[in-house]
Design a protein around this motif. Structure first.
Motif, PDB file in Angstrom:
ATOM      1  N   GLN A  43       0.799  -1.227   0.000  1.00 43.27           N
ATOM      2  CA  GLN A  43       0.000   0.000   0.000  1.00 43.27           C
ATOM      3  C   GLN A  43       0.833   1.280   0.000  1.00 43.27           C
ATOM      4  O   GLN A  43       0.357   2.330  -0.424  1.00 43.27           O
ATOM      5  N   GLN A  49      -5.955   0.221   3.454  1.00 44.20           N
ATOM      6  CA  GLN A  49      -6.864  -0.469   2.547  1.00 44.20           C
ATOM      7  C   GLN A  49      -7.905  -1.215   3.371  1.00 44.20           C
ATOM      8  O   GLN A  49      -7.580  -1.869   4.363  1.00 44.20           O
ATOM      9  N   GLU A  51     -11.106  -3.960   2.935  1.00 45.69           N
ATOM     10  CA  GLU A  51     -11.780  -4.915   2.057  1.00 45.69           C
ATOM     11  C   GLU A  51     -12.970  -5.536   2.785  1.00 45.69           C
ATOM     12  O   GLU A  51     -12.857  -5.933   3.954  1.00 45.69           O
ATOM     13  N   ASN A 235      -9.235   4.340  -6.523  1.00 49.99           N
ATOM     14  CA  ASN A 235      -9.045   3.755  -5.192  1.00 49.99           C
ATOM     15  C   ASN A 235     -10.210   2.863  -4.771  1.00 49.99           C
ATOM     16  O   ASN A 235     -10.325   2.517  -3.587  1.00 49.99           O
ATOM     17  N   THR A 260     -13.099  -3.302  -2.430  1.00 49.75           N
ATOM     18  CA  THR A 260     -11.792  -2.873  -1.927  1.00 49.75           C
ATOM     19  C   THR A 260     -11.690  -1.358  -2.029  1.00 49.75           C
ATOM     20  O   THR A 260     -11.895  -0.782  -3.114  1.00 49.75           O
ATOM     21  N   ARG A 262      -9.097   1.872  -1.040  1.00 47.61           N
ATOM     22  CA  ARG A 262      -7.763   2.314  -0.639  1.00 47.61           C
ATOM     23  C   ARG A 262      -7.801   3.809  -0.311  1.00 47.61           C
ATOM     24  O   ARG A 262      -8.354   4.611  -1.070  1.00 47.61           O
TER      25      ARG A 262
END
Length: 263
Positions: A43, A49, A51, A235, A260, A262
């Motif tokens: 990352q 991140q 998920e 992202n 996901t 980010r």
């Protein structure tokens, strides 16, 4: 006699379904959704991140049908540019239905998982990483929601970029500590291919094999998975896939997907 045979089959299928769920969770939690095979991407320092992952599995045996579900929240944080730490919190559920008998089911939080990913080599379009980790026995083993003891694993990851293709390979070892007579040494290997169809859409194919943790069988679980990853934003990704078992120990069919983010 028929009832006794069916009851025994019910218990065996339930046990094996939960066993494979625990073993696969230890080495198959934190790849890019919906993949099983992980890449070497980290990352970056100070980045997060999140998920949200779900999987529904269906297994059919003579007289018995087993359904399993895994819903996980996975947090990743970049300590430095090449090292991440990863925490997984799973919620599991299962049910079995036998012909002529009442269904048996259970649900609850499973064992926590903590990992690190270290990208130790990168040159041109080839990179390698190590991914050690362990599980923390927080799930109720009596309800088939946890292993009852910590397990430890190590993965070697490799990624090769050949745009619009990307290939990833994993080789893993799991120390499967247990008191049930199952194999303590479990090896695994997997390979995926990703193809960028357009800028924000990838098609993915993934396959893998592992040691059968059931000491009474030498047949390895083998899977194949097909799916896609759609990047809504730079992202934010959505992943979806269907995973099928190529040998009897592997779950017949499973649907995997998630989001996901980010930041």
């Amino acid at each position: 006699m028929r009832w006794m045979l069916m009851h025994r089959n019910l218990r065996e299928v339930l046990y094996l379904a939960c066993l494979f769920s625990f073993v696969l969770y230890a080495t198959d939690s934190f790849a890019a959704i919906p993949l099983v095979t992980d890449d070497t991407v980290t990352q970056g320092k100070g980045n997060f991140q999140l998920e949200l992952f779900g999987e529904y599995g269906h297994e059919s045996e003579p007289l018995v049908t087993t359904k399993t579900g895994n819903f996980s929240v996975i947090f990743t944080y970049g300590i430095i540019d090449t090292v991440d730490i990863i925490l997984g919190i799973p919620y599991q559920e299962w049910s079995t239905n036998g012909s002529g008998s009442e269904s048996v089911k259970g649900d609850g939080f499973g064992d926590l998982s903590l990992e690190a990913k270290w990208r130790l080599y990168e040159k041109d379009d080839l990179s390698f990483a190590l991914k050690p980790g362990f599980t923390i026995p927080k799930g109720d083993a009596d309800k088939n929601l946890g292993a009852g003891r910590p397990t430890y694993h190590l993965l070697l990851l490799a990624t090769k970029q050949m745009k619009p293709w990307q290939f990833d390979m994993n080789i893993g070892y799991l120390y499967n500590e247990n008191t049930t007579g199952d194999r303590k040494s479990v090896w695994s290997a997997s390979l995926d291919a990703q193809y960028g169809v357009v800028k924000n859409l990838k098609l993915v194919l993934d396959t893998g094999v592992a040691t059968n943790p059931d000491s009474s069988s030498d047949t390895p679980p083998v899977y194949i998975l097909g799916g896609l990853i759609w990047s809504l934003r730079e992202n934010l990704d959505i992943g979806f896939g269907i995973k099928g078992g190529l040998t009897k120990p592997e779950t017949d069919i499973a649907v995997r997907g998630g989001i996901t983010w980010r930041f």
